[in-house]
Design an enzyme around this catalytic site. Sequence first.
Site, PDB file in Angstrom:
ATOM      1  N   SER A 130       5.019   9.613   2.633  1.00 21.23           N
ATOM      2  CA  SER A 130       4.342   8.258   2.516  1.00 21.23           C
ATOM      3  C   SER A 130       2.828   8.175   2.214  1.00 21.23           C
ATOM      4  O   SER A 130       2.486   9.114   1.164  1.00 21.23           O
ATOM      5  CB  SER A 130       4.766   7.471   3.693  1.00 21.23           C
ATOM      6  OG  SER A 130       4.337   6.094   3.483  1.00 21.23           O
ATOM      7  N   ASP A 151       0.997   2.777  -1.372  1.00 21.15           N
ATOM      8  CA  ASP A 151       1.108   3.609  -0.839  1.00 21.15           C
ATOM      9  C   ASP A 151       1.651   4.930  -1.408  1.00 21.15           C
ATOM     10  O   ASP A 151       2.053   4.601  -2.458  1.00 21.15           O
ATOM     11  CB  ASP A 151       1.541   3.672   0.865  1.00 21.15           C
ATOM     12  CG  ASP A 151       2.973   3.526   0.966  1.00 21.15           C
ATOM     13  OD1 ASP A 151       3.552   3.338  -0.003  1.00 21.15           O
ATOM     14  OD2 ASP A 151       3.578   4.019   2.036  1.00 21.15           O
ATOM     15  N   ASP A 183       4.539   6.463  -1.289  1.00 21.65           N
ATOM     16  CA  ASP A 183       6.077   6.170  -1.688  1.00 21.65           C
ATOM     17  C   ASP A 183       6.384   4.876  -2.115  1.00 21.65           C
ATOM     18  O   ASP A 183       7.450   4.748  -2.142  1.00 21.65           O
ATOM     19  CB  ASP A 183       6.836   6.894  -0.612  1.00 21.65           C
ATOM     20  CG  ASP A 183       6.766   6.256   0.674  1.00 21.65           C
ATOM     21  OD1 ASP A 183       5.750   5.391   0.987  1.00 21.65           O
ATOM     22  OD2 ASP A 183       7.845   6.185   1.556  1.00 21.65           O
ATOM     23  N   ASP A 228       6.247   1.940  -0.491  1.00 26.91           N
ATOM     24  CA  ASP A 228       7.020   1.023   0.183  1.00 26.91           C
ATOM     25  C   ASP A 228       6.172   0.060   0.912  1.00 26.91           C
ATOM     26  O   ASP A 228       6.491  -0.553   1.900  1.00 26.91           O
ATOM     27  CB  ASP A 228       8.105   1.485   1.185  1.00 26.91           C
ATOM     28  CG  ASP A 228       7.378   2.379   2.012  1.00 26.91           C
ATOM     29  OD1 ASP A 228       6.177   2.660   1.847  1.00 26.91           O
ATOM     30  OD2 ASP A 228       7.981   3.065   3.122  1.00 26.91           O
ATOM     31  N   GLU A 281       4.724  -6.257   8.022  1.00 23.47           N
ATOM     32  CA  GLU A 281       3.899  -5.685   9.099  1.00 23.47           C
ATOM     33  C   GLU A 281       2.386  -5.900   8.283  1.00 23.47           C
ATOM     34  O   GLU A 281       2.178  -6.178   7.017  1.00 23.47           O
ATOM     35  CB  GLU A 281       4.071  -4.221   9.096  1.00 23.47           C
ATOM     36  CG  GLU A 281       5.018  -4.018   9.907  1.00 23.47           C
ATOM     37  CD  GLU A 281       5.073  -2.330  10.361  1.00 23.47           C
ATOM     38  OE1 GLU A 281       5.330  -2.276  11.378  1.00 23.47           O
ATOM     39  OE2 GLU A 281       5.021  -1.404   9.382  1.00 23.47           O
ATOM     40  N   ASN A 297       0.038  -4.007   7.832  1.00 23.74           N
ATOM     41  CA  ASN A 297      -0.181  -3.081   6.797  1.00 23.74           C
ATOM     42  C   ASN A 297       0.420  -3.045   5.641  1.00 23.74           C
ATOM     43  O   ASN A 297       0.361  -2.103   4.627  1.00 23.74           O
ATOM     44  CB  ASN A 297       0.125  -1.819   7.731  1.00 23.74           C
ATOM     45  CG  ASN A 297       1.496  -1.497   7.946  1.00 23.74           C
ATOM     46  OD1 ASN A 297       2.411  -1.988   7.375  1.00 23.74           O
ATOM     47  ND2 ASN A 297       1.653  -0.560   8.886  1.00 23.74           N
ATOM     48  N   ARG A 306      -0.557   0.357  22.820  1.00 33.47           N
ATOM     49  CA  ARG A 306       0.829   0.843  22.722  1.00 33.47           C
ATOM     50  C   ARG A 306       0.596   2.425  22.139  1.00 33.47           C
ATOM     51  O   ARG A 306      -0.309   2.826  21.500  1.00 33.47           O
ATOM     52  CB  ARG A 306       1.737  -0.026  21.579  1.00 33.47           C
ATOM     53  CG  ARG A 306       0.948   0.145  20.302  1.00 33.47           C
ATOM     54  CD  ARG A 306       1.859  -0.685  18.995  1.00 33.47           C
ATOM     55  NE  ARG A 306       2.668   0.303  18.755  1.00 33.47           N
ATOM     56  CZ  ARG A 306       2.663   1.098  17.651  1.00 33.47           C
ATOM     57  NH1 ARG A 306       1.467   1.171  17.107  1.00 33.47           N
ATOM     58  NH2 ARG A 306       3.544   1.849  17.339  1.00 33.47           N
ATOM     59  N   PRO A 307       1.599   3.114  22.611  1.00 30.60           N
ATOM     60  CA  PRO A 307       1.312   4.595  22.015  1.00 30.60           C
ATOM     61  C   PRO A 307       1.787   4.596  20.678  1.00 30.60           C
ATOM     62  O   PRO A 307       3.011   4.001  20.409  1.00 30.60           O
ATOM     63  CB  PRO A 307       2.532   5.291  23.042  1.00 30.60           C
ATOM     64  CG  PRO A 307       3.564   4.239  23.550  1.00 30.60           C
ATOM     65  CD  PRO A 307       2.749   2.761  23.488  1.00 30.60           C
ATOM     66  N   GLY A 347       3.645   5.815  17.398  1.00 27.44           N
ATOM     67  CA  GLY A 347       4.994   6.425  16.879  1.00 27.44           C
ATOM     68  C   GLY A 347       4.750   7.674  16.061  1.00 27.44           C
ATOM     69  O   GLY A 347       5.898   8.283  15.571  1.00 27.44           O
TER      70      GLY A 347
HETATM   71  C1  16G Z   1       5.487   4.070  10.297  1.00 27.44           C
HETATM   72  C2  16G Z   1       6.202   2.797   9.907  1.00 27.44           C
HETATM   73  C3  16G Z   1       5.457   1.578   9.643  1.00 27.44           C
HETATM   74  C4  16G Z   1       4.760   1.654  11.131  1.00 27.44           C
HETATM   75  C5  16G Z   1       3.721   2.824  11.396  1.00 27.44           C
HETATM   76  C6  16G Z   1       3.048   2.616  12.940  1.00 27.44           C
HETATM   77  C7  16G Z   1       8.226   2.598   8.579  1.00 27.44           C
HETATM   78  C8  16G Z   1       8.538   2.822   7.094  1.00 27.44           C
HETATM   79  N1  16G Z   1       7.004   3.022   8.604  1.00 27.44           N
HETATM   80  O1  16G Z   1       4.617   4.396   9.275  1.00 27.44           O
HETATM   81  O2  16G Z   1       6.040   0.502   9.695  1.00 27.44           O
HETATM   82  O3  16G Z   1       3.411   0.514  10.874  1.00 27.44           O
HETATM   83  O4  16G Z   1       4.942   3.805  11.499  1.00 27.44           O
HETATM   84  O5  16G Z   1       2.271   3.616  12.906  1.00 27.44           O
HETATM   85  O6  16G Z   1       8.820   2.103   9.149  1.00 27.44           O
HETATM   86  P1  16G Z   1       2.085   4.042  14.491  1.00 27.44           P
HETATM   87  O7  16G Z   1       3.013   3.792  15.619  1.00 27.44           O
HETATM   88  O8  16G Z   1       1.344   5.384  14.511  1.00 27.44           O
HETATM   89  O9  16G Z   1       1.050   3.034  14.849  1.00 27.44           O
HETATM   90 MG    MG Z   2       5.251   4.517   2.599  1.00 32.94          MG
END
Ligand code: 16G
Ligand code: MG
Length: 545
Positions: free
Chosen positions: A65, A277, A279, A281, A371, A373, A499-500, A502
């Site tokens: 991505s 971005d 890819d 999406d 979102e 973003n 928030r942590p 992901g």
């Molecule tokens: C990933 C997710 C995106 C989310 C981001 C949060 C998909 C396709 N991508 O890129 O939606 O906004 O993680 O990142 O689900 P973070 O947990 O580091 O804030």
């Molecule tokens: Mg992407």
Amino acid sequence: MAEFPKVSKLSSQHQKPVGLVLQYGTAGFRTNAKLLDHIMFRMGLLATLRSKKTKATIGVMVTASHNPEEDNGVKLVDPMGEMVTPAWEGYATQLANAEQDDLLTALKDIIEKEAINMSQGANVFVGKDTRSSSAALSQAVLDGVSALDGHSKDYGLVTTPQLHYMVCCQNTQGKYGDATVEGYYHKLCQAFIQLTKNASNCTDDQKHLSVDGANGIGALKLREMESRLKRELQISLFNDGSKGKLNHQCGADFVKVQQKPPTGLTINPGERGCSFDGDADRIVYYYTDSEGQFHLLDGDKIATLISTYLKELLTQAGLDLKIAVVQTAYANGSSTHYLENTMKLIVRCAKTGVKHLHHAAQEFDIGVYFEANGHGTVLFSKAAEEKIQQLTEDPNTNDERKRAALLLQSTINVINQTVGDAISDMLLIEAILTIKGMTVQQWDAIYSDLPNRQLKVKVSDRRVIDTTDAERRAVSPAGLQEAIDSLVKKYKQARSFVRPSGTEDVVRVYAEAETQESTDALAHEVSLAVYRLAGGVGDEPKPLH
Ligand code: 16G
Ligand code: MG
């Protein structure tokens, strides 16, 4: 149970580095491409098992991505084109982290737990982005599929949403469309032309759009479909991958995070541009005003435009369908306020990550999810699609209702409902602006964003932070939420949450308030609270000003 000699043989060509541990993150595995060969092979195995289990075609997309060119990653796609179900994300992590000698045991464990009939056939669709590492990595996926005697189809270079689309088309026996790139272009472009053909008040100037392709796959694919749109939409494509580096100083993530235009793109004041971005999406829009001020129209503005348009059409069509907007905690407070109080729409908040929003949106007749973003799309329930269809065929419908129903039908066809899709979202937004005869400035003026700030705090273990209420409140560590609450009280129109992440080893801090100054002060104070109460490492966060 069988011994899988082919898996043993082929897996030795895709050896796991000893001790390496990776997690299936929010949207798949993602890290430096050099560490991913064994992961890809194993995801080929897992997709084959998933296909046998579901008796349907499964997708595997090789992409990282918006990450830098050196990284790569992999996402699994479930039968209806949605992201793979959480239980299987767990299997993906188990399989990915099994040491070389334990691979067969890990594989058999999944087969047993899921009671998979190994004599069932399997079919896996594979796609890849433009990264130089993607060719070899997607070959590793194909090897994994063949190790379990699955059937595979290699789509080669496609955007992530295109692969999701193919999977859905295949599993609906073509009802969703043709499972080919050609079929995808045909469906979307036809729908776009249908939508815009009767819009009389659109000048050539308004038909022009500058697109930043992030030097990635989205640029390549847009080039392929561009000529089909020529008369209705004039695209100037920048960062098309011919010279620049993928995602470098460009693309949706760069623009959103830096709040500035991508390099390599020239547009005149007042003209609209958008960025994909890596890819494709994800999408954001923007323009620069005559004073040189940059204006970003993010996922919240996109959701507002789309939901407003859909609500108007439903009213005109006289259709009583339940429409809702799904956002995350990152949605600007002004957007939520506008949607709830002015538009009188149902608004839901979901956890960060497309799969959570998608799931929440499925509960409504029409679920618009985005979102901030720029990840997002619109979902229509089967019942909603049928009602709209019936109305277009009803001989007793008056002209106004019929026109609205036909527009709704074309709108459904221009949308990729399987997942957020920059190309499809772009066509939908362009169609709405054309139909409404609306400029980007008018769109932007629907509501004004509250000043906001995002910061990162490094802590020794980000898992000490646990959240609830769609990540809007922290339940641990003790005292953190109380500290945030009392800081928020100091400022007007303020809101903050932590928030942590992901996807990164950090805690994310979000703040918004009436002025940028108070927003920045609040963000800093909340960062300090995280640092002190959640085991911060390194230097204490410093004030922004
Ligand atoms: C990933 C997710 C995106 C989310 C981001 C949060 C998909 C396709 N991508 O890129 O939606 O906004 O993680 O990142 O689900 P973070 O947990 O580091 O804030
Ligand atoms: Mg992407």
